[in-house]
Design an enzyme around this catalytic site. Sequence first.
Site, mmCIF file in Angstrom:
data_model
loop_
_atom_site.group_PDB
_atom_site.id
_atom_site.type_symbol
_atom_site.label_atom_id
_atom_site.label_comp_id
_atom_site.label_asym_id
_atom_site.label_seq_id
_atom_site.Cartn_x
_atom_site.Cartn_y
_atom_site.Cartn_z
ATOM 1 N N SER A 153 0.802 -1.219 0.000
ATOM 2 C CA SER A 153 0.000 0.000 0.000
ATOM 3 C C SER A 153 0.843 1.281 0.000
ATOM 4 O O SER A 153 0.314 2.360 -0.224
ATOM 5 C CB SER A 153 -0.954 0.005 1.188
ATOM 6 O OG SER A 153 -0.252 0.174 2.383
ATOM 7 N N LYS B 274 0.147 4.448 6.781
ATOM 8 C CA LYS B 274 -0.460 5.208 5.685
ATOM 9 C C LYS B 274 -0.067 6.680 5.780
ATOM 10 O O LYS B 274 0.607 7.106 6.705
ATOM 11 C CB LYS B 274 -1.990 5.116 5.771
ATOM 12 C CG LYS B 274 -2.592 3.732 5.593
ATOM 13 C CD LYS B 274 -2.730 3.378 4.138
ATOM 14 C CE LYS B 274 -3.281 1.968 3.935
ATOM 15 N NZ LYS B 274 -2.631 0.912 4.756
#
Lengths: 188, 188
Positions: free
Chosen positions: A108, A145
């Site tokens: 990710s 993230k």
Amino acid sequence: MTDRITLLKHFYKKHSRLPSYSEMLKLFNVSSKNAVFKMINKWIEEGFLKKDEGKLAPAEKLFALPYLGVIKAGFPILAEENKEYLSLDDYLIGDPSSSFLLKVSGDSMEGVGIFEGDIVIVEKKRDASLGTIVLAQIDREWTLKILRRDRSTRKYYLVAANPKYPDFYPHEDLQIFGTVKAVVRKFN
Amino acid sequence: MTDRITLLKHFYKKHSRLPSYSEMLKLFNVSSKNAVFKMINKWIEEGFLKKDEGKLAPAEKLFALPYLGVIKAGFPILAEENKEYLSLDDYLIGDPSSSFLLKVSGDSMEGVGIFEGDIVIVEKKRDASLGTIVLAQIDREWTLKILRRDRSTRKYYLVAANPKYPDFYPHEDLQIFGTVKAVVRKFN
DNA sequence: CAGTATAGTAAACAAAAGTTCACTCTGTCA
DNA sequence: TGACAGAGTGAACTTTTGTTTACTATACTG
């Protein structure tokens, strides 16, 4: 025979300390402490060792790697007197007491060059600036993230650095645990 | 007052050596060497220090970072007894005596996650296996690319890890100087 | 070839290091 | 309240360290 500076480097790496004079006698295979004494003074002049409050200590040249800067055309490969040495630990770790390492799983964060298997250096703290890569718990799930904030709702959310993932808006809560200060990756 | 283990860590980081007993007197603000003696023994038990051939040496716990492995759901953030410590220098550098650091310029290796400004660890050697990232001189120009070999002509050539660059076939010669073993990148 | 620098041996030594012992002070907890 | 553990003092003591001095052997240099 391996040269003596190499033996010394090995010893330092293995033991995280310098050998004493008597240990150097064995290490260098000489029988007089004065021989050792002279070597040491030579090495201090050459910049491998130094005297620190009267005590012997390793200098950067002994344990750090030569740092060649940016690769450029007429680049003289290791001209013996590079002068610059850099320790990766020093370079990468700002505050050791609040940092830890984490192995990355998933793809990710590929967009910012963080891949599966990489190791990130995380600095513990409860807040973070927008746009930084954070280690956070979103609705009880741990993740790595980028931190964002919605312009209209003023709420924080997370985004991946990979277009194939949607943005992550917390249903319940979002807790920041630290920010990613660096990544390292070994090849093979 | 900062706690003593922290003072000790700072001292070790700053001087690359442990303080002697008398230095610890000042550092910890005590006046009896026996006080120091007892602290040290406690720290040895706790795993911060160790005795190495009768001599005091730092243990990993003193200078390395806690290593939490892969991030997973029920992940207990730094449960104090993580047991695992990792030194980046040790992790990244295989053979210190033949390695050096290089700052990367350009975006030709973005595909493998090496960006402008990153630092790569290069291990000096004349050859390399196909598919590895090499530091090479192609027609007198230094570059960082992936090593390939043409199936039909049997000649070596270089490719970027970025589709916007063509393959590089040497007009005259191609010399390998080392292989890239690792990358590190600092954020901000 | 004489002459000097380099690397080593051997012994002697003061200073410092690490260890041990006996004792004190303070807070805790049963 | 009393005793026990933890943390520190102070002094004595042994061992080791780093340094110094004097001398030897080898190699290099002009």
